[in-house]
Write a protein that holds these residues in place. Structure first.
Motif, mmCIF file in Angstrom:
data_model
loop_
_atom_site.group_PDB
_atom_site.id
_atom_site.type_symbol
_atom_site.label_atom_id
_atom_site.label_comp_id
_atom_site.label_asym_id
_atom_site.label_seq_id
_atom_site.Cartn_x
_atom_site.Cartn_y
_atom_site.Cartn_z
ATOM 1 N N GLY A 140 0.811 -1.220 0.000
ATOM 2 C CA GLY A 140 0.000 0.000 0.000
ATOM 3 C C GLY A 140 0.838 1.261 0.000
ATOM 4 O O GLY A 140 0.337 2.343 0.302
ATOM 5 N N LEU A 141 2.122 1.145 -0.364
ATOM 6 C CA LEU A 141 3.028 2.290 -0.367
ATOM 7 C C LEU A 141 3.445 2.682 -1.781
ATOM 8 O O LEU A 141 4.445 3.374 -1.966
ATOM 9 C CB LEU A 141 4.265 1.988 0.481
ATOM 10 N N LEU A 142 2.685 2.249 -2.783
ATOM 11 C CA LEU A 142 2.967 2.628 -4.164
ATOM 12 C C LEU A 142 2.881 4.144 -4.298
ATOM 13 O O LEU A 142 1.902 4.759 -3.874
ATOM 14 C CB LEU A 142 1.975 1.956 -5.110
ATOM 15 N N GLY A 143 3.920 4.748 -4.867
ATOM 16 C CA GLY A 143 3.973 6.207 -4.998
ATOM 17 C C GLY A 143 4.548 6.904 -3.782
ATOM 18 O O GLY A 143 4.660 8.124 -3.766
ATOM 19 N N LYS A 144 4.949 6.124 -2.771
ATOM 20 C CA LYS A 144 5.470 6.713 -1.535
ATOM 21 C C LYS A 144 6.879 6.229 -1.208
ATOM 22 O O LYS A 144 7.731 7.008 -0.823
ATOM 23 C CB LYS A 144 4.541 6.401 -0.359
ATOM 24 N N GLY A 145 7.123 4.918 -1.331
ATOM 25 C CA GLY A 145 8.386 4.366 -0.874
ATOM 26 C C GLY A 145 8.391 4.184 0.632
ATOM 27 O O GLY A 145 7.393 4.457 1.312
ATOM 28 N N PHE A 146 9.541 3.747 1.178
ATOM 29 C CA PHE A 146 9.595 3.523 2.618
ATOM 30 C C PHE A 146 11.019 3.550 3.140
ATOM 31 O O PHE A 146 11.986 3.411 2.385
ATOM 32 C CB PHE A 146 8.935 2.188 2.988
ATOM 33 N N THR A 147 11.134 3.723 4.438
ATOM 34 C CA THR A 147 12.353 3.454 5.205
ATOM 35 C C THR A 147 12.002 2.363 6.206
ATOM 36 O O THR A 147 10.829 1.976 6.325
ATOM 37 C CB THR A 147 12.840 4.706 5.946
ATOM 38 N N LEU A 148 12.977 1.897 6.944
ATOM 39 C CA LEU A 148 12.669 0.890 7.966
ATOM 40 C C LEU A 148 11.645 1.412 8.967
ATOM 41 O O LEU A 148 10.697 0.707 9.339
ATOM 42 C CB LEU A 148 13.937 0.470 8.708
ATOM 43 N N SER A 149 11.821 2.657 9.396
ATOM 44 C CA SER A 149 10.908 3.188 10.409
ATOM 45 C C SER A 149 9.516 3.438 9.839
ATOM 46 O O SER A 149 8.514 3.130 10.485
ATOM 47 C CB SER A 149 11.470 4.475 11.021
ATOM 48 N N SER A 150 9.438 3.944 8.610
ATOM 49 C CA SER A 150 8.117 4.257 8.052
ATOM 50 C C SER A 150 7.332 2.993 7.723
ATOM 51 O O SER A 150 6.121 2.923 7.962
ATOM 52 C CB SER A 150 8.246 5.145 6.813
ATOM 53 N N ILE A 151 8.009 1.981 7.195
ATOM 54 C CA ILE A 151 7.274 0.751 6.883
ATOM 55 C C ILE A 151 6.922 0.004 8.161
ATOM 56 O O ILE A 151 5.879 -0.654 8.248
ATOM 57 C CB ILE A 151 8.065 -0.149 5.904
ATOM 58 N N GLY A 152 7.761 0.140 9.183
ATOM 59 C CA GLY A 152 7.448 -0.478 10.465
ATOM 60 C C GLY A 152 6.182 0.095 11.072
ATOM 61 O O GLY A 152 5.343 -0.641 11.610
ATOM 62 N N GLU A 153 6.027 1.398 10.967
ATOM 63 C CA GLU A 153 4.811 2.039 11.465
ATOM 64 C C GLU A 153 3.615 1.685 10.599
ATOM 65 O O GLU A 153 2.523 1.409 11.104
ATOM 66 C CB GLU A 153 5.016 3.551 11.507
ATOM 67 N N HIS A 154 3.813 1.691 9.277
ATOM 68 C CA HIS A 154 2.720 1.410 8.352
ATOM 69 C C HIS A 154 2.195 -0.015 8.502
ATOM 70 O O HIS A 154 0.983 -0.261 8.445
ATOM 71 C CB HIS A 154 3.188 1.646 6.912
ATOM 72 N N GLU A 155 3.121 -0.974 8.701
ATOM 73 C CA GLU A 155 2.747 -2.387 8.777
ATOM 74 C C GLU A 155 2.611 -2.902 10.211
ATOM 75 O O GLU A 155 2.411 -4.092 10.433
ATOM 76 C CB GLU A 155 3.778 -3.234 8.022
ATOM 77 N N ASN A 156 2.749 -1.988 11.183
ATOM 78 C CA ASN A 156 2.592 -2.358 12.599
ATOM 79 C C ASN A 156 3.549 -3.467 13.034
ATOM 80 O O ASN A 156 3.153 -4.459 13.667
ATOM 81 C CB ASN A 156 1.142 -2.786 12.881
ATOM 82 N N TRP A 157 4.838 -3.302 12.682
ATOM 83 C CA TRP A 157 5.836 -4.228 13.206
ATOM 84 C C TRP A 157 5.823 -4.185 14.732
ATOM 85 O O TRP A 157 5.484 -3.162 15.330
ATOM 86 C CB TRP A 157 7.221 -3.814 12.750
ATOM 87 N N PRO A 158 6.216 -5.264 15.387
ATOM 88 C CA PRO A 158 6.311 -5.249 16.854
ATOM 89 C C PRO A 158 7.242 -4.162 17.370
ATOM 90 O O PRO A 158 7.019 -3.583 18.427
ATOM 91 C CB PRO A 158 6.847 -6.643 17.188
ATOM 92 N N THR A 159 8.333 -3.903 16.612
ATOM 93 C CA THR A 159 9.292 -2.846 16.945
ATOM 94 C C THR A 159 9.677 -2.142 15.662
ATOM 95 O O THR A 159 9.814 -2.786 14.620
ATOM 96 C CB THR A 159 10.563 -3.427 17.602
ATOM 97 N N THR A 160 9.839 -0.842 15.694
ATOM 98 C CA THR A 160 10.301 -0.110 14.516
ATOM 99 C C THR A 160 11.760 0.297 14.707
ATOM 100 O O THR A 160 12.234 0.446 15.830
ATOM 101 C CB THR A 160 9.438 1.136 14.249
ATOM 102 N N TYR A 161 12.451 0.490 13.600
ATOM 103 C CA TYR A 161 13.886 0.725 13.641
ATOM 104 C C TYR A 161 14.275 1.860 12.695
ATOM 105 O O TYR A 161 13.688 2.013 11.616
ATOM 106 C CB TYR A 161 14.650 -0.536 13.197
#
Length: 204
Positions: free
Chosen positions: A131-152
């Protein structure tokens, strides 16, 4: 009596020694494993046999096998039997990751080629599934977007960020986070008859 002793020395002991060596090699050095699924196509195929090197160094672009139980938080495992995934290491401890909206991967600010997959796989199939088409990601942004247990911000010690080559069909680190080193069973190597073996074995 002497015949029995000679038989034991000449036949039984060499066989037992050979079996012991084979068991030690399989346990500590390498073994054959079978790819289960389509997440590494077209470079590895479902049911393909590969060599697993258990003591090989893990580097960026290494293809690894790991036990997904306790790692993949999106899947419910019904028992304690290990479930193994095969994925490519994108980032190692200490790395920062930036994946741009046009499908370019940057590790520690340096552009990575990703020539082991197509342009469509780098853009639509990598970003569209999250769901990040047109946005891209970093480790921290994708962690927040995908609700990882921990973000980095960057990959911590003894962890790896992984993705499958077939990103449209790959359940990987984009969705659940990082792989602990303790879960890795080894580095995968394709046999020479695989036409894409260099993209698995020696890609840099």
């Amino acid at each position: 009596m002497s015949r029995s002793i000679n038989f034991i020395k000449g036949f039984i002991i060499p066989i037992a020694g050979g079996l012991l060596i084979a068991i030690l090699i399989r346990t500590f050095l390498f073994s054959l494993v079978k790819v289960d699924g389509y997440s590494m196509e077209p470079n590895l195929h479902n049911n393909e046999r590969i060599l697993l090197l258990k003591t090989a160094a893990i580097k960026r672009n290494s293809v690894i096998v790991f036990n997904a139980n306790g790692v993949d938080g999106t899947t419910t495992f019904t028992n304690d039997k290990p479930t193994y995934y095969v994925k490519r290491v994108i980032a190692i401890p200490g790395d920062t990751v930036k994946y741009s909206k046009n499908g370019t991967l940057y590790i520690n600010g340096k552009k990575q080629s990703q020539s082991y997959i197509t342009k469509a796989q780098r853009v639509n199939e990598t970003l569209g599934t999250t769901g990040l088409l047109g946005k891209g990601f970093t480790l921290s942004s994708i962690g927040e977007h995908e609700n990882w247990p921990t973000t980095y911000y960057k990959v911590p010690n003894n962890k790896y960020f992984v993705m499958g080559d077939n990103r449209l069909k790959s359940n990987d680190g984009r969705f659940w986070g990082l792989v602990p080193k303790s879960k890795v069973t080894g580095v995968a190597k394709a046999f020479l008859w695989n036409p894409h073996h260099r993209l698995i074995n020696n890609y840099k």
